[in-house]
Design an enzyme around this catalytic site. Structure first.
Site, PDB file in Angstrom:
ATOM      1  N   ASP A  61      -3.266   2.547   2.469  1.00 14.97           N
ATOM      2  CA  ASP A  61      -1.874   2.104   2.563  1.00 14.97           C
ATOM      3  C   ASP A  61      -1.916   0.589   2.715  1.00 14.97           C
ATOM      4  OD1 ASP A  61       0.999   2.242   3.014  1.00 14.97           O
ATOM      5  OD2 ASP A  61       0.598   1.895   5.123  1.00 14.97           O
ATOM      6  N   SER A  62      -0.745  -0.038   2.630  1.00 15.30           N
ATOM      7  CA  SER A  62      -0.679  -1.484   2.826  1.00 15.30           C
ATOM      8  C   SER A  62      -1.017  -1.858   4.264  1.00 15.30           C
ATOM      9  CB  SER A  62       0.728  -1.976   2.513  1.00 15.30           C
ATOM     10  OG  SER A  62       1.634  -1.411   3.449  1.00 15.30           O
ATOM     11  N   TYR A 111       3.559  -4.462   1.007  1.00 17.63           N
ATOM     12  CA  TYR A 111       3.547  -4.258  -0.446  1.00 17.63           C
ATOM     13  C   TYR A 111       4.970  -4.236  -1.013  1.00 17.63           C
ATOM     14  CZ  TYR A 111      -1.361  -2.574  -0.861  1.00 17.63           C
ATOM     15  OH  TYR A 111      -2.727  -2.449  -0.897  1.00 17.63           O
ATOM     16  N   GLY A 112       5.899  -3.737  -0.204  1.00 15.82           N
ATOM     17  CA  GLY A 112       7.240  -3.446  -0.722  1.00 15.82           C
ATOM     18  C   GLY A 112       7.979  -4.643  -1.281  1.00 15.82           C
ATOM     19  N   CYS A 132       1.001   5.712   0.479  1.00 17.11           N
ATOM     20  CA  CYS A 132       1.975   4.625   0.417  1.00 17.11           C
ATOM     21  C   CYS A 132       2.904   4.893  -0.763  1.00 17.11           C
ATOM     22  CB  CYS A 132       1.219   3.314   0.209  1.00 17.11           C
ATOM     23  SG  CYS A 132       2.265   1.891  -0.083  1.00 17.11           S
ATOM     24  N   THR A 186       5.081   2.854  -2.068  1.00 19.29           N
ATOM     25  CA  THR A 186       5.173   1.681  -2.947  1.00 19.29           C
ATOM     26  C   THR A 186       3.978   1.638  -3.908  1.00 19.29           C
ATOM     27  OG1 THR A 186       6.145   0.569  -1.028  1.00 19.29           O
ATOM     28  CG2 THR A 186       5.621  -0.798  -2.931  1.00 19.29           C
ATOM     29  N   CYS A 232       9.093   5.694   3.073  1.00 15.54           N
ATOM     30  CA  CYS A 232       8.007   4.731   3.309  1.00 15.54           C
ATOM     31  C   CYS A 232       7.204   5.292   4.469  1.00 15.54           C
ATOM     32  CB  CYS A 232       8.586   3.362   3.664  1.00 15.54           C
ATOM     33  SG  CYS A 232       7.367   2.189   4.313  1.00 15.54           S
ATOM     34  N   THR A 233       5.885   5.328   4.304  1.00 16.04           N
ATOM     35  CA  THR A 233       5.064   5.997   5.319  1.00 16.04           C
ATOM     36  C   THR A 233       5.110   5.269   6.672  1.00 16.04           C
ATOM     37  OG1 THR A 233       3.114   4.876   4.392  1.00 16.04           O
ATOM     38  CG2 THR A 233       3.542   7.129   3.667  1.00 16.04           C
TER      39      THR A 233
END
Ligand code: DGL
Length: 283
Positions: free
Chosen positions: A10-11, A42-43, A74, A76, A196-197
């Site tokens: 994930d980010s 990231y979004g 993630c 995104t 969104c996680t």
């Protein structure tokens, strides 16, 4: 290959919410988790950037950790890169996440469903295809929440944790305020999809802002079930010798703030700080 770990990325810390479900559904598996915190959020980055990061992380996890499956934890990154990841690694099991609109349809009584996520996810073609496929089944109100994932990322820092939690509440009040009325009455939104996680870790603040009767829907469990199904179908599921200590099964890497990842891992997975290590900064 059965003994190999499952890669998850994930980010930042948001994907830990998916890892919570994965480790429960797959009690004999090992996991290596990559928090790309040095490049979060990231979004608000371009699709190209998120795609390049996703491909680089996948390459690294395959080469250095010999993963047998990859979970893109993630929304995104799934929207921007799942196609490229599958093209690049056609033989690897790859599972992505997407806002849980279909499960929300089953829960909502009013037929009014809210969806929150990053600009990257909600502006993506993939999300628009999903949304159009469900038109007519319910009324969806979609809201991008700029700054929310970052505020959640920062809330793990104990020094500024309180301030971050206030910031999360302010952002939630303002974004959900723009979406219309929440409640159980006709025309009111009774179900909110966490697209969104990271947002899973703001559930307490969300229930505080919206009231405890609003249903919050996330994707961890269905993603874990799907991962299990695919591993089983490929005869790659590790079953015996029974559940091991979580700390022996999970290794966490971050190219950003290690203290933040350690705090999040302890808080949400009960893992000791020694399970977190600095990630290779060249990736
Ligand atoms: N946790 C991520 C998601 O599910 C991304 C948050 C961000 O980095 O903006 O979309």
């Amino acid at each position: 290959m059965i003994e190999s770990p499952i890669g998850v990325f994930d980010s930042g810390i948001g994907g830990l919410s998916v890892l919570q479900s994965l480790q429960l559904a797959l009690p004999a598996e090992h996991f290596v988790y990559w928090a790309d915190s040095g490049h979060a959020p990231y979004g608000e980055k371009s699709d190209l950037f998120v795609r390049q990061r996703s491909l680089a992380i996948a390459d690294h996890l395959i080469r250095q950790h010999h993963i047998k499956a990859l979970v893109v934890a993630c929304n995104t990154a799934t929207a921007a890169a799942i196609h490229a990841l599958r093209q690049q690694h056609p033989h690897l099991i790859i599972v992505g996440v997407e806002p849980a609109l279909k499960p929300a349809l089953k829960i909502s009584q009013t037929g009014h469903i809210g969806v929150i996520g990053t600009r990257g996810t909600l502006g993506s073609e993939k999300f628009h295809r999903l949304l159009s496929s469900l038109q007519g089944h319910a009324h969806f109100t979609v809201q991008a929440c700029k700054g929310l994932a970052l505020a959640i990322e920062q809330s793990t820092d104990t020094a500024s944790g309180n301030q971050a939690s206030q910031r999360i509440t302010q952002l939630l009040e303002s974004y959900t305020g723009e979406m219309g009325q929440f409640g159980q009455g006709p025309g009111q939104i009774d179900t909110l999809v966490l697209g969104c996680t990271h947002y899973v870790f703001a559930q307490n603040e969300l229930q505080h802002v919206l009231g405890s009767k609003i249903h919050l829907v996330s994707t961890g469990e269905p993603v874990a079930r799907q991962t299990r199904r695919l591993l089983e179908a490929a005869s790659l599921l590790r079953e015996g010798p029974g559940p091991q200590a979580l700390s022996a099964r999970i290794s966490l890497l971050s190219n950003g703030d290690l203290i933040g990842l350690q705090a999040a891992a302890t808080r949400w997975l009960g893992l000791p700080p020694s399970n977190c290590q600095r990630a290779d900064s060249h990736v």
